[in-house]
Design a protein around this motif. Structure first.
Motif, short mmCIF file in Angstrom:
data_model
loop_
_atom_site.label_atom_id
_atom_site.label_comp_id
_atom_site.label_asym_id
_atom_site.label_seq_id
_atom_site.Cartn_x
_atom_site.Cartn_y
_atom_site.Cartn_z
N SER A 2 64.16 74.87 48.47
CA SER A 2 63.00 74.96 49.36
C SER A 2 62.94 73.68 50.18
N LEU A 3 61.98 73.62 51.09
CA LEU A 3 61.90 72.48 52.00
C LEU A 3 60.60 71.71 51.80
N ILE A 4 60.68 70.40 51.94
CA ILE A 4 59.50 69.55 52.04
C ILE A 4 59.38 69.22 53.52
N LYS A 5 58.29 69.68 54.15
CA LYS A 5 58.13 69.50 55.60
C LYS A 5 57.05 68.46 55.89
N VAL A 6 57.44 67.47 56.68
CA VAL A 6 56.51 66.42 57.11
C VAL A 6 56.29 66.60 58.61
N THR A 7 55.03 66.80 59.01
CA THR A 7 54.72 67.09 60.41
C THR A 7 53.60 66.18 60.91
N ASN A 8 53.87 65.49 62.02
CA ASN A 8 52.87 64.62 62.68
C ASN A 8 52.19 63.65 61.71
N LEU A 9 52.95 63.13 60.77
CA LEU A 9 52.39 62.22 59.77
C LEU A 9 52.00 60.88 60.41
N THR A 10 50.73 60.52 60.26
CA THR A 10 50.23 59.22 60.74
C THR A 10 49.42 58.60 59.62
N PHE A 11 49.69 57.31 59.34
CA PHE A 11 48.97 56.66 58.25
C PHE A 11 48.85 55.16 58.49
N ALA A 12 47.67 54.62 58.20
CA ALA A 12 47.44 53.17 58.17
C ALA A 12 46.50 52.89 57.01
N TYR A 13 46.66 51.74 56.38
CA TYR A 13 45.74 51.36 55.30
C TYR A 13 44.37 51.01 55.87
N ASP A 14 43.34 51.23 55.08
CA ASP A 14 41.98 50.90 55.51
C ASP A 14 41.90 49.45 55.95
N GLY A 15 41.26 49.24 57.10
CA GLY A 15 41.07 47.88 57.60
C GLY A 15 42.25 47.36 58.40
N SER A 16 43.35 48.14 58.45
CA SER A 16 44.52 47.70 59.21
C SER A 16 44.55 48.42 60.56
N TYR A 17 44.92 47.67 61.61
CA TYR A 17 45.03 48.28 62.94
C TYR A 17 46.44 48.82 63.20
N ASP A 18 47.36 48.49 62.32
CA ASP A 18 48.75 48.90 62.53
C ASP A 18 49.08 50.13 61.70
N ASN A 19 49.57 51.18 62.37
CA ASN A 19 50.03 52.36 61.66
C ASN A 19 51.37 52.07 61.00
N ILE A 20 51.48 52.43 59.73
CA ILE A 20 52.78 52.33 59.05
C ILE A 20 53.65 53.49 59.49
N PHE A 21 53.04 54.69 59.61
CA PHE A 21 53.73 55.86 60.16
C PHE A 21 52.91 56.41 61.32
N GLU A 22 53.60 56.88 62.35
CA GLU A 22 52.90 57.42 63.52
C GLU A 22 53.63 58.66 64.04
N ASN A 23 52.97 59.81 63.91
CA ASN A 23 53.50 61.09 64.41
C ASN A 23 54.95 61.34 63.94
N VAL A 24 55.14 61.17 62.63
CA VAL A 24 56.49 61.31 62.05
C VAL A 24 56.76 62.77 61.68
N ASP A 25 57.94 63.27 62.04
CA ASP A 25 58.35 64.64 61.72
C ASP A 25 59.75 64.64 61.10
N PHE A 26 59.91 65.27 59.96
CA PHE A 26 61.23 65.53 59.40
C PHE A 26 61.08 66.50 58.23
N GLN A 27 62.19 67.01 57.73
CA GLN A 27 62.14 67.87 56.56
C GLN A 27 63.28 67.57 55.60
N ILE A 28 62.99 67.80 54.32
CA ILE A 28 63.92 67.47 53.23
C ILE A 28 64.20 68.72 52.43
N ASP A 29 65.46 68.95 52.13
CA ASP A 29 65.85 70.05 51.24
C ASP A 29 65.66 69.57 49.79
N THR A 30 65.00 70.37 48.98
CA THR A 30 64.70 69.95 47.59
C THR A 30 65.94 69.94 46.68
#
Length: 492
Positions: A2-30
């Motif tokens: 099966s597939l693990i699908k990552v779509t438009n992933l955006t993440f920053a820690y609380d209080g941080s102005y810098d995104n660690i991930f921004e609009n990330v897309d990819f997929q992984i075969d399990t």
């Protein structure tokens, strides 16, 4: 499968102005054996925690499998190992557990001992065996090689090679090459997946980097040429425009219509060049975004007045009734890079402490050069806290050089303002190595310096040691690093 699908992933820690991930897309075969690489602090462990649902994020992560994390957190380490395994997977089948442990060369008696009495290597193997028993589970394996000696690393790597369905974070090149079939890499500006092992990925990356450097150089020359042409054309245009109100050398009146037409043509040509120049600049700005900064580091070691810095002759070390090592003889001579190897518990750290001047009970003959200056990098980084400026002052090292080395090891300037207690394990180790490189000494002694340090920084440090040939005594379980760096191996 099966597939693990990552779509438009955006993440920053609380209080941080810098995104660690921004609009990330990819997929992984399990079914993949996926190696996960990237510089320290890029977000590898953060991504694993996002898969585990530990943080809020925008975008989607969809999967038909459950995720399990290694190292599993053991709440009650005083419990018997069998009870710890039951906590991880209550429905395990005993013969299947014994099969996994036999592949990892773990004897059955460890199951009936308290978990905290097991060595770090035994704990690693037991937890991996228990987690791989679980069905429909995709394993997130975070740096399993820390605390494993070279033989145990090979054993665990062979074990993982026989498995599938995992993400493996590791900075050990030989370990990754042996057991993965895809690489997931967090680059400066994106995340990419490639088929193959680490060496395949690194070869492709170097090829792409070289192509980008070549293209960048061509565009740089192009931009310079266009700048000069545009400047000349603009000057011609200005001169022609000025001549509208002037006269010819012969004294006859100028044809202003002709001159105006010529000036307009020049202006149009200048604008066209300007547009081409901007296009080239834009194209150039797209290059080199993922080229890792791996500038050469520098080291200047003090020369010693004798060729031999230290000698151990038939040295044995015991703590009470416990004999740690017996009858060891070797010398450390100027320019040598001596690798101390052996299983965990074979006495490597005891020898290092003895040479560093600690009060270690030993028999035999130990000689050390008078007024020998040593720089020591320990395994432990837990004492690091406060900011880098105060640390440099307290350690009496050159702050500018110290921070320049950290910049070359991929520290961003924003890191310089943070408290060291918030640094990742790899960033803390880089602080200790940078400090050591700043110290004016005759001998560097590094005890497992590469734990947690990303693979690109490992290669930089390797290149440094090969270029400057400092006198070095080190303990390191990264097989590739040892093979490339050591001029002499002392096996305990």
């Amino acid at each position: 499968m099966s597939l693990i699908k990552v779509t438009n992933l955006t993440f920053a820690y609380d209080g941080s102005y810098d995104n660690i991930f921004e609009n990330v897309d990819f997929q992984i075969d399990t079914d993949w054996k996926l190696g996960f690489t990237g510089r320290n602090g890029r977000g590898k462990t953060t991504f694993l925690n996002l898969l585990l649902g530990k943080h809020e994020y925008s975008g989607t992560i969809s999967a038909d499998v459950s995720f399990d994390y290694f190292p599993f957190h053991v709440e009650n380490k005083e419990n018997n190992t069998l009870d710890v395994i039951s906590d991880i997977y209550p429905d395990y089948v005993h013969w299947e557990l014994m099969r996994e442990l036999s592949w990892l060369k773990v004897s059955e008696d460890v199951l009936y001992r308290p978990f905290d009495s097991l060595s770090n290597g035994e704990q690693t193997k037991v937890l991996l065996a228990a987690l791989f028993l679980k069905e429909n589970s995709f394993l997130l394996i975070d740096e399993p090689t820390n605390h494993l000696d070279m033989n145990a690393r090979k054993l665990v790597s062979d074990y993982l090679k026989s498995k599938h369905g995992f993400i493996l974070v590791s900075h050990d090149r030989a370990f990754l090459d042996n057991c993965v079939d895809h690489i997931l890499s967090i680059n400066k500006t994106d995340i990419e997946i490639q088929k193959g092992n680490f060496s395949d990925w690194w070869e492709n990356k170097q090829r792409l980097d070289q192509f980008e450097f070549t293209e960048n150089e061509k565009l740089r020359k192009d931009i310079k040429r266009l700048e000069n042409s545009a400047k000349r054309t603009s000057n011609w245009s200005d001169e022609v425009e000025k001549s509208k109100n002037g006269t010819r050398n012969s004294g006859s009146k100028l044809d202003k219509g002709y001159v105006g037409h010529k000036a307009a043509k020049m202006m149009k040509r200048s604008k066209s060049m300007e547009q081409r120049q901007h296009s080239a600049i834009e194209e150039k700005s797209r290059l080199l975004k993922n080229v890792e900064s791996s500038e050469t580091l520098k080291i200047s070691q003090l020369p010693y007045h004798k060729n031999q810095l230290a000698e151990l002759e038939h040295v044995s070390i015991s703590y009470g009734d416990k004999v740690v090592l017996q009858d060891i003889s070797f010398t450390i001579e100027q320019g040598e890079r001596v690798a101390l190897t052996g299983k965990n518990g074979s006495g490597k750290s005891s020898i290092i402490k003895l040479i560093c001047g600690e009060d270690i009970p030993y028999s035999g003959t130990f000689r050390k050069g008078s007024q020998l200056k040593i720089s020591y990098v320990s395994q432990d980084t837990s004492h690091l806290q406060g900011n880098l400026t105060d640390f440099a002052r307290d350690q009496e090292i050159d702050e500018s050089l110290f921070k320049a080395i950290l910049r070359k090891l991929d520290f961003s300037r924003v890191q310089f303002e943070k408290d060291m207690s918030s640094f990742s394990g790899g960033q803390k180790k880089k602080v200790l190595i940078a400090k050591s490189l700043c110290e004016k000494v005759h001998l560097h002694i590094w005890d497992e310096p590469l734990n947690f340090i990303d693979v690109i920084s490992r290669m930089q440090i390797e290149e440094l040691l090969l270029e400057y040939s400092p006198t070095l005594l080190f303990v390191e379980h990264d097989r590739e690093f040892c093979n490339n760096v050591a001029t002499k191996v002392v096996e305990l």
